[in-house]
Design a protein around this motif. Structure first.
Motif, PDB file in Angstrom:
ATOM      1  N   VAL A  87       0.811  -1.211   0.000  1.00 41.98           N
ATOM      2  CA  VAL A  87       0.000   0.000   0.000  1.00 41.98           C
ATOM      3  C   VAL A  87       0.848   1.266   0.000  1.00 41.98           C
ATOM      4  N   PRO A  88       1.874   1.397   0.858  1.00 40.31           N
ATOM      5  CA  PRO A  88       2.672   2.644   0.802  1.00 40.31           C
ATOM      6  C   PRO A  88       3.324   2.873  -0.556  1.00 40.31           C
ATOM      7  N   SER A  89       3.824   1.812  -1.169  1.00 39.03           N
ATOM      8  CA  SER A  89       4.468   1.975  -2.470  1.00 39.03           C
ATOM      9  C   SER A  89       3.470   2.366  -3.543  1.00 39.03           C
ATOM     10  N   VAL A  90       2.315   1.710  -3.553  1.00 40.92           N
ATOM     11  CA  VAL A  90       1.296   2.041  -4.542  1.00 40.92           C
ATOM     12  C   VAL A  90       0.789   3.456  -4.338  1.00 40.92           C
ATOM     13  N   LEU A  91       0.659   3.854  -3.103  1.00 41.24           N
ATOM     14  CA  LEU A  91       0.159   5.195  -2.814  1.00 41.24           C
ATOM     15  C   LEU A  91       1.096   6.259  -3.365  1.00 41.24           C
ATOM     16  N   GLY A  92       2.395   5.997  -3.311  1.00 42.24           N
ATOM     17  CA  GLY A  92       3.334   6.955  -3.870  1.00 42.24           C
ATOM     18  C   GLY A  92       3.184   7.125  -5.367  1.00 42.24           C
ATOM     19  N   VAL A  93       2.888   6.018  -6.082  1.00 39.09           N
ATOM     20  CA  VAL A  93       2.679   6.113  -7.524  1.00 39.09           C
ATOM     21  C   VAL A  93       1.371   6.816  -7.836  1.00 39.09           C
ATOM     22  N   LEU A  94       0.342   6.519  -7.068  1.00 36.53           N
ATOM     23  CA  LEU A  94      -0.949   7.167  -7.305  1.00 36.53           C
ATOM     24  C   LEU A  94      -0.852   8.672  -7.130  1.00 36.53           C
ATOM     25  N   GLU A  95      -0.029   9.124  -6.228  1.00 36.59           N
ATOM     26  CA  GLU A  95       0.131  10.565  -6.027  1.00 36.59           C
ATOM     27  C   GLU A  95       0.775  11.239  -7.233  1.00 36.59           C
ATOM     28  N   GLY A  96       1.478  10.481  -8.050  1.00 38.01           N
ATOM     29  CA  GLY A  96       2.049  11.058  -9.249  1.00 38.01           C
ATOM     30  C   GLY A  96       1.135  10.993 -10.458  1.00 38.01           C
ATOM     31  N   VAL A  97       0.008  10.291 -10.335  1.00 41.44           N
ATOM     32  CA  VAL A  97      -0.887  10.104 -11.477  1.00 41.44           C
ATOM     33  C   VAL A  97      -2.202  10.839 -11.291  1.00 41.44           C
ATOM     34  N   LEU A  98      -2.844  10.661 -10.139  1.00 42.87           N
ATOM     35  CA  LEU A  98      -4.214  11.139  -9.979  1.00 42.87           C
ATOM     36  C   LEU A  98      -4.344  12.627  -9.684  1.00 42.87           C
ATOM     37  N   PRO A  99      -3.549  13.218  -8.802  1.00 40.93           N
ATOM     38  CA  PRO A  99      -3.848  14.603  -8.406  1.00 40.93           C
ATOM     39  C   PRO A  99      -3.460  15.650  -9.430  1.00 40.93           C
ATOM     40  N   GLU A 100      -2.729  15.291 -10.466  1.00 45.71           N
ATOM     41  CA  GLU A 100      -2.224  16.286 -11.398  1.00 45.71           C
ATOM     42  C   GLU A 100      -3.089  16.326 -12.650  1.00 45.71           C
ATOM     43  N   ALA A 101      -3.277  17.542 -13.151  1.00 43.75           N
ATOM     44  CA  ALA A 101      -4.113  17.717 -14.335  1.00 43.75           C
ATOM     45  C   ALA A 101      -3.449  17.139 -15.577  1.00 43.75           C
ATOM     46  N   GLU A 102      -2.135  17.164 -15.610  1.00 45.10           N
ATOM     47  CA  GLU A 102      -1.394  16.634 -16.765  1.00 45.10           C
ATOM     48  C   GLU A 102      -0.407  15.602 -16.269  1.00 45.10           C
ATOM     49  N   VAL A 103      -0.362  14.475 -16.940  1.00 43.78           N
ATOM     50  CA  VAL A 103       0.495  13.365 -16.529  1.00 43.78           C
ATOM     51  C   VAL A 103       1.363  12.970 -17.702  1.00 43.78           C
ATOM     52  N   HIS A 104       2.662  12.850 -17.442  1.00 44.51           N
ATOM     53  CA  HIS A 104       3.587  12.331 -18.445  1.00 44.51           C
ATOM     54  C   HIS A 104       3.615  10.819 -18.311  1.00 44.51           C
TER      55      HIS A 104
END
Length: 1537
Positions: A599-616
């Protein structure tokens, strides 16, 4: 596998009959030998008939010695340089024609010695062909093309012989295979000498490989694919006809490992593997297993004569023929061949073999190999539509299974399983491919570094000084030093782009994706070896680290962009993390042991994908698809913090020993969810996030309530009421959920309570919220709160976020708008201790603003979808007002509500701005946005006037209408002698029936009821009338009395008490008796004159005429009677005067009047008896008041049908329990007979759906028309079995019921019908009863009559004369019988949306969701409201599958939502929910499914519209045709009594 066998691949210098050719070359000079070979080849070729017309000439070579001279010359000619292309062509032509001796019909030009011994000479020819394929060095493209043409001809000839020759010997097969191995080695072993400026490997990442210097292309690059395909296809033929010995297999393995730098080898390897795997799967798993799709060229690549054992052997050997495919990521290993060493020695720049430029193709080759392995994994998993073409066309790690499950129309794939049911177990697949996949997933991973979270590692991900060697390093030790350095130290490194581990992230991502799909294919109850789980978690943890150079580059670009655009942020996601998210959406939905450690590792990836309007994201992966996968993962981990409150997770690979408490991650999860909602633009993703948000709020609210109950009731032993999660250090806050329903404001009959605690604090909560609302000021800023983790904080945050987005960006999308409104409705029903009145007011105001905006949009934008959102918004506002009645105490909120109601009904507001003068009603044009909008606004108005603050009524939540009817009132009437056998037809005769405003029916009873007034000595003289008022929104009963004073001003008694007479007065004065004089006293003394005697006397007249005498006698009798009467009166007067006082002379009240015509008085007081009210108007052909003739046949039956037309929406859900592996309907129904055969939490879940009611005493909907909306006597059945497993709610005696002010829903648990005696009829629900056609109702249940034997007559009535299928509010009626059965308005199909079903299925095994017999169970779900043809068409079935996980959570699967407005929430397909909110969310989802279906239907009418139309039908059928005088006279006539 073959390491113990010697290889038959001899050095190339000894191959091809080198001794004979060398002797020939040494005997004569080059020019002489050339001329001899040229002449010989030309002569032999001319006799073949290829260059000249005519048949070929029979060969004159008849001796072996002749061939011994000619064949070395032809072999020598094949070794000539490419400049002698004509000689080469003639030699090839001769040899190809001679090889036809091996075919069934050889050519006539073949020499006789070859015909006599074709295998011997064929071996010589094949050996000589080797010289044709030997590379000639650097040549021009045209020359190489010429060589390629000749090589292709030779390969076609050899392939034809291998396929069609009936006489190939074992030696010839081995020679042919060795020849193919040698020519492939000659062409493919050397390094590629020409590469493109941009390799294909550059597309696998955002890092480009810069190349310098191009050299000429060699023949190996052009012939690579062809020679390899011929090799493998011929090898397969040899396996079927003459299986190669182990030395040949060893030679093939060694050769393939030397060609691994060629991309064509991996392509052919994948091609052959797919072909063999397709055959292997077909006989291993049978024809029902999904097949691999092949192109037309590959259909016959596997010989049909190959046996199953041979296929299995060849499949396994070919699979391992290239060795370990992970070696393709190590350029030092690939370059350790003699050819690379020779090139390094002979090149001008002496460099290491591992630095050859062709090795830059390794990233794409490695990716291709891993895609092939991944495709084989998918094939064994049973993923449909697997093919080599799809493998090459799709993205790197986007599997077909993941693309189907994550597609925006993923719910449409319900009927097609993604994985085969008979697939192999995870352990079996891991035994085959696990070593490769795990090794590929851990390329260049440092196991010593703290890999717990991205926040604890730097961008490079390297360890400190004490780090150990990586598990799977990149290259060897020397190459590792150079590859790890960021700047090359030697100039020769410019010849090779700096290959780094980041270039191989594409293949690594493919391996991680395949591993995720393997573990996500775990079946219920399947065990996976712990060693595999450990390696899998380690690989995932490493793959989730955002440490590769791609992310670093994206972070730099994002930083530049954010500085440029001032504040805009760009998220990043590596290829490996994206592959894990896309292919591992089910990781947290399965019973994988220890998966919470990720869960901690997945949560870190989700923070880079979901909260941002634009994702690389990786270029091959669409960003919406990546965000959808991340949303799925987020929804599956949302319940973990509150479920595992005490669980401490040690991060994988963390050496510090730190542990993370899962409950501490909850704020981070909630922030991630809300931030994702703010930036999400994809409709499907937004709806999923909305479902997760409502789950968070409800779960937090119920958790707080349960904690407070636990602290209050079980402070001594807190663990007494919570369920252990299975781990020693983990607890789950569950408890007894049957009394903890978050929707208790609707589920409990009284108040807004939530169990005993909620009921005690209801009044204080409501008053506090009211005070907050009245004292607060309405601001538009975001809410602020102290504890962001509390239920109240989430409640306020969710309201603000959803309302703001609903107004700003969601209003144009119908599905997102409906999902947002459904979420707001769910929030309104929550019972939270600290209600914030200001936020509730804001929510209602935003809803009104949303409605106003939608109604004000241009006419061209108005559509059915737009009006559906307005209707849903009106419904949502009704829910808020019923749940929070104190909002109407606020003047501003009440004004806003009434304005939007006015807007919905009339189409405009009376006062747009506060400064404008209000327009009166008659000044406005009635032009609503649509009739649906108008109906929903009327429903909201009725809710405000009759339900807000009064629900539930004294009748309970089961009924909004009064339970009194004509029969009940007459039994309590004083003046009517009513027998026990009174029928409805007789009862209606005692009432007067009127219809006011063409929509309200008045039933007036003019006799007083049997109250306390009937027992006093003097009856009540006041006019009394009892009114049954039936309108569009229900039935109410009132008793009215005409009073001159209010009740509180009247005395205790209803009549005046005699105050007594006054006492007489003695000083009455002197009484004088004076006789009046009519003539003067002297009148007698006046003499008579002649005139006085002109009138004859009476006696004279009587003597003359007999008739006069008779009349005189009659006159005398009259005088005598009058004299006697006057004497009697005189005596009475004298007695009264003389005998004063006298009792008879006392003042006595006049006798009371009992004939009042109270119906007339009531109608008159309400203004209905004016002439205008009794006459037709321009707007309507029906007067304001119409009398109905209740004596007409069918009146009582139509009145009963009106009463059974409910004023709320009614739906039905059917609950099934499926044990593991069950597909038989009878077995499924039998599961609920006993509580021992169901899951321990199943009955608790049923209690969360609603409360139990007795169908015979329940006045609401019961799931079947035979028992709905009526109260009957209890049948003499067997007692209720308390140990049932759900069968007690089958509808025979009890059902589960839930209702609010707007909806009703019954939950039925079908079970087998009990055994009946031979003389007893079958149970009610086992007989196909009569069906009432309720047109255009989209609910799953329906209304009906109270007796089943009357249903058929109802059906006829509705079919022949009903106009319920039409929807209009403006109708005109003419006079006479010609309009009795007239249908008005637009006509629609009957029951276009009323035949859908809602199934709630509890699964013990999740795989049973694919085999659930939904259609076979339709006969058990009959409600009596289906259309007559519903079985003939495909039934629309919505299914909510519930699967209990071993950790105490529940996995949800939704099926059947294929329509446009389909994605009803709050439950989402694949979501994981907690036990405490399961029943509530399932019920809300079922209700929303039915509401969406009604919104989608063109023919649906709201309940109040259907009731109104039924009243208008009765006006048409039973109206009195009377003039105004006749109507007034009718009022003075008394009805039957």
């Amino acid at each position: 596998m073959f390491s113990d066998w010697p290889s038959e691949l001899v050095p190339q210098q000894g191959w091809g009959d080198e001794a004979a050719i060398s002797a020939f070359k040494d005997a004569v000079p080059w020019s002489v030998g050339r001329d001899f070979v040229a002449g010989t080849a030309k002569h032999l070729a001319s006799s073949l008939g290829l260059t000249k017309p005519g048949p070929p000439i029979r060969s004159k070579i008849i001796h072996d010695k002749q061939l011994q001279v000619l064949m070395p010359a032809l072999g020598y000619g094949l070794s000539f340089p490419l400049s002698e292309i004509d000689i080469l062509r003639d030699c090839v032509s001769v040899y190809c024609e001679w090889l036809s001796a091996l075919l069934p019909n050889p050519k006539s030009s073949v020499p006789a010695p070859i015909l006599s011994d074709p295998n011997h000479y064929a071996r010589i020819v094949i050996n000589h062909f080797y010289y044709l394929f030997v590379p000639r060095g650097a040549q021009g493209p045209d020359v190489i093309n010429r060589q390629a043409v000749l090589c292709h001809r030779v390969l076609r000839t050899l392939q034809n012989i291998a396929q069609n020759s009936p006489c190939l010997s074992e030696d010839t097969w081995q020679t042919l295979l060795l020849f193919l191995l040698h020519i492939n080695s000659a062409l493919l072993s050397p390094p590629t000498v020409k590469v493109s400026d941009e390799s294909e490997g550059a597309s696998t990442s955002s890092l480009s490989l810069n190349l310098t210097g191009d050299v000429a292309e060699d023949a190996g690059e052009q012939l690579c694919e062809r020679v390899l395909s011929v090799l493998f296809e011929t090898w397969l033929l040899a396996c079927a006809r003459c299986f190669p010995p182990p030395p040949l297999w060893n030679a093939l393995r060694e050769s393939c490992q030397r060609w691994r730098h060629r991309a064509g080898l991996i392509d052919q390897w994948n091609r052959i593997n797919f072909a063999l795997t397709g055959k292997l799967i077909s006989f291993m798993y049978g024809p029902s297993f999904p097949e691999i799709k092949f192109s037309e060229d590959d259909l016959n690549i596997i010989p049909s004569t190959m046996s199953r054992d041979c296929i299995a052997q060849v499949w396994y050997r070919i699979l391992h023929i290239i060795g370990n495919p992970v070696d393709l990521s190590r350029h030092t290993v690939i370059s350790k061949t003699p050819a690379f060493l020779k090139y390094a020695i002979s090149s001008e720049l002496v460099i290491e073999p591992s630095q050859h430029p062709c090795l830059q193709m390794l990233p794409s080759i490695f990716l291709s190999a891993m895609k092939g392995v991944s495709g084989l994994v998918d094939a064994f998993l049973g993923v449909p539509n697997i093919s080599l073409e799809n493998l090459n066309q799709k993205g790197h790690h986007l599997s077909s299974s993941s693309s189907l499950s994550l597609s925006s129309e993923g719910r449409g794939e319900d009927s097609t399983r993604l994985l085969a049911s008979g697939r192999a177990k995870c352990n079996s697949i891991l035994h085959l491919f696990g070593p490769w996949l795990f090794e590929a997933a851990l390329i260049n991973c440092n196991m010593q570094a703290s890999v717990g979270s991205q926040h604890k590692t730097d961008a490079s991900g390297t360890a400190g000084s004490g780090s150990r060697r990586p598990v799977s390093g990149f290259g060897g030790e020397s190459s590792r030093k150079s590859s790890d350095s960021s700047v090359p130290s030697e100039p020769q490194n410019d010849r090779l782009a700096n290959l780094s581990p980041q270039h191989f992230q594409g293949g690594r991502a493919e391996a991680l994706g395949a591993l995720c799909r393997i573990f996500c294919s775990k079946k219920t109850g399947e065990e996976i070896l712990p060693v595999y789980l450990a390696r899998f978690y380690l690989a995932l943890h490493q793959g989730l680290r955002q440490t590769d150079a791609i992310v670093t580059a994206h972070q730099e670009q994002a930083s530049f962009t954010s500085n440029k655009y001032q504040g805009s942020k760009i998220g990043t996601c590596s290829e490996t993390a994206a592959s894990i998210l896309v292919n591992g959406v089910d990781l947290f939905r399965l019973d994988l042991q220890g998966v919470v450690s990720l869960v901690p590792s997945v949560l870190g990836v989700l923070e880079g994908v979901l909260p941002e309007a634009e994702v690389h994201a990786p270029p091959h992966l669409p960003v919406p698809l990546l965000r959808r996968a991340a949303t799925h993962v987020l929804l599956s981990i949302l319940p973990l913090p509150l479920h595992f409150q005490g669980l401490q997770v040690k991060e994988v690979g963390c050496s510090s020993g730190e542990r993370v408490v899962l409950s501490h991650l909850r704020p981070q999860l909630v922030n991630l969810l809300s931030n994702a909602l703010q930036v999400e633009t994809d409709p499907a993703n937004t709806q999923m996030l909305l479902g997760g948000l409502l789950f968070c709020v409800q779960d937090a609210a119920l958790c707080e309530v349960m904690d407070s109950i636990s602290q209050h009731n079980f402070s001594a032993d807190r663990d007494h009421n919570i369920m252990s999660s299975g781990a020693s250090d983990t607890v789950s806050s569950h408890g007894d959920y049957n009394s903890l329903l978050d929707d208790s404001c609707e589920t409990l009959p009284v108040g807004d309570s939530l169990g005993p605690v909620g009921s005690s604090g209801l009044s204080s909560t409501t008053s506090a919220s009211h005070a907050t609302l009245l004292s607060a000021t309405d601001t538009d800023g975001p809410p602020s709160f102290e504890d962001p983790d509390s239920a109240h904080a989430l409640f306020v945050r969710a309201i603000y976020l959803v309302c703001h987005r609903l107004i700003s960006s969601w209003k144009s999308d119908v599905n997102v708008s409906l999902a947002g409104l459904e979420l707001l409705s769910g929030l309104a029903r929550l019972s939270i201790a600290e209600q914030d009145g200001l936020e509730c007011k804001r929510a209602v105001k935003w809803l009104c603003d949303y409605i106003a905006y939608q109604c004000s949009r241009p006419a061209r934008l108005h559509s059915k979808d737009l009006h559906s959102t307005i209707v849903a918004a009106f419904h949502c506002a009704s829910v808020w007002l019923v749940a929070h009645p104190y909002l109407l105490h606020d003047k501003e909120c009440l004004g806003t509500i009434l304005e939007v109601i006015e807007l919905g009904i009339s189409g405009s507001k009376s006062q747009v701005k506060s400064s404008d003068a209000p327009r009166l009603k008659h000044e406005k044009e009635l032009k609503p946005a649509s009739m649906r909008v108008r109906d929903s606004a009327e429903a909201l108005l009725s809710c405000v006037l009759s339900q807000v603050g009064t629900f539930p009524s004294v009748c309970g939540a089961e009924s909004l209408s009064s339970l009194l009817d004509e029969l009940t009132l007459l039994r309590h009437c004083n003046t009517c002698d009513v027998s026990d056998q009174l029928t409805r037809d007789a009862a209606v005769q005692h009432f007067r029936y009127f219809v006011a405003q063409n929509s309200i029916m008045l039933a007036l009873l003019e006799q007083p009821l049997g109250n306390h007034q009937a027992f006093v000595s003097i009856p009540d003289p006041q006019p009394t009338v009892t009114a049954l008022i039936r309108g569009p929104f229900g039935r109410v009963a009132w008793t009215l009395q005409l009073r001159h004073l209010a009740r509180h001003k009247s005395s205790a008694k209803l009549y005046t008490v005699n105050p007594g007479r006054p006492l007489p007065m003695n000083d009455v004065g002197i009484k004088h008796n004076v006789n009046p004089k009519y003539f003067p006293d002297s009148v007698e003394r006046i003499p008579l004159c002649k005139a006085d005697k002109s009138i004859p006397s009476l006696e004279s007249v009587m003597m003359v005429d007999e008739k006069s005498a008779t009349e005189h006698d009659k006159l005398l009798q009259i005088l005598d009677h009058q004299i006697a009467f006057e004497d009697n009166i005189r005596r009475q007067v004298e007695r009264e005067i003389t005998d004063y006082p006298d009792v008879e002379t006392e003042c006595v009240a006049l006798p009371l009047c009992h004939e009042f015509q109270t119906a007339r008085l009531l109608l008159s007081h309400f203004g209905f008896l004016s002439l205008d009210s009794l006459q037709e108007s321009v707007e309507s052909a029906v007067p304001s008041l119409v009398a109905l003739d209740c004596s007409m046949a069918g009146f009582a039956k139509d009145l009963e049908l009106l009463d059974t037309t409910n004023n709320r929406t009614i739906d039905t859900g059917h609950v099934f329990y499926v044990r593991a592996g069950q597909t038989n309907p009878h077995e499924i129904l039998s599961n609920v007979v006993s509580s021992s055969s169901v899951h321990p939490h199943f009955l608790e879940f049923l209690g969360g759906l609603g409360w139990s009611v007795n169908v015979h005493q329940h006045p609401g909907w019961t799931g079947h028309v035979s028992t709905a909306f009526t109260v009957t006597t209890l049948p003499q059945d067997a007692p209720f079995d308390v140990n049932h497993g759900g069968s007690g709610f089958s509808g025979r005696t009890h059902v589960l019921y839930w209702s609010d002010a707007l909806s009703e829903m019954a939950f039925v648990v079908p079970s087998p019908a009990p055994a009946q005696p031979n003389n007893q009829p079958a149970a009610a629900n086992s007989v196909n009863m009569g069906i009432i056609i309720e047109r255009s109702d989209g609910s799953g249940g329906g209304s009906g009559s109270e007796k089943s034997d009357s249903l058929h007559s109802y059906e006829v009535e509705v079919d022949q004369g009903s106009s319920i299928s039409s929807h209009t509010s403006q109708m005109s009626f003419g006079h006479g019988n010609e309009n009795r059965n007239r249908k008005f308005g637009r006509q629609t199909s009957a029951l276009s949306c009323g035949d859908h079903k809602v199934y709630i299925v509890w699964l013990e095994s999740f795989e049973d969701s694919y085999t659930f017999p939904a259609n076979d169970l339709l006969s058990e779900t009959i409600t009596g409201r289906e259309s007559t043809s519903w079985k003939d068409k495909e039934a629309c079935i919505y299914i909510i599958f519930i699967h209990a996980l071993t950790n105490g959570l529940f996995r949800i699967k939704l099926q059947g939502q294929n329509a446009k407005l389909s994605m009803a929430g709050p439950l989402i397909d694949g979501q994981v929910v907690s036990r405490r909110v399961l029943g509530t969310l399932v019920r809300q989802t079922a209700l929303n499914m039915c509401r969406r279906k009604r919104l989608e239907s063109d023919s649906y009418q709201p309940p109040h519209v259907r009731r109104k139309l039924r009243i208008q039908e009765m006006v048409q059928k039973y109206r009195y045709e009377m003039t105004e005088p006749e109507f007034y006279s009718h009022l003075f006539t008394s009805p039957l009594c």
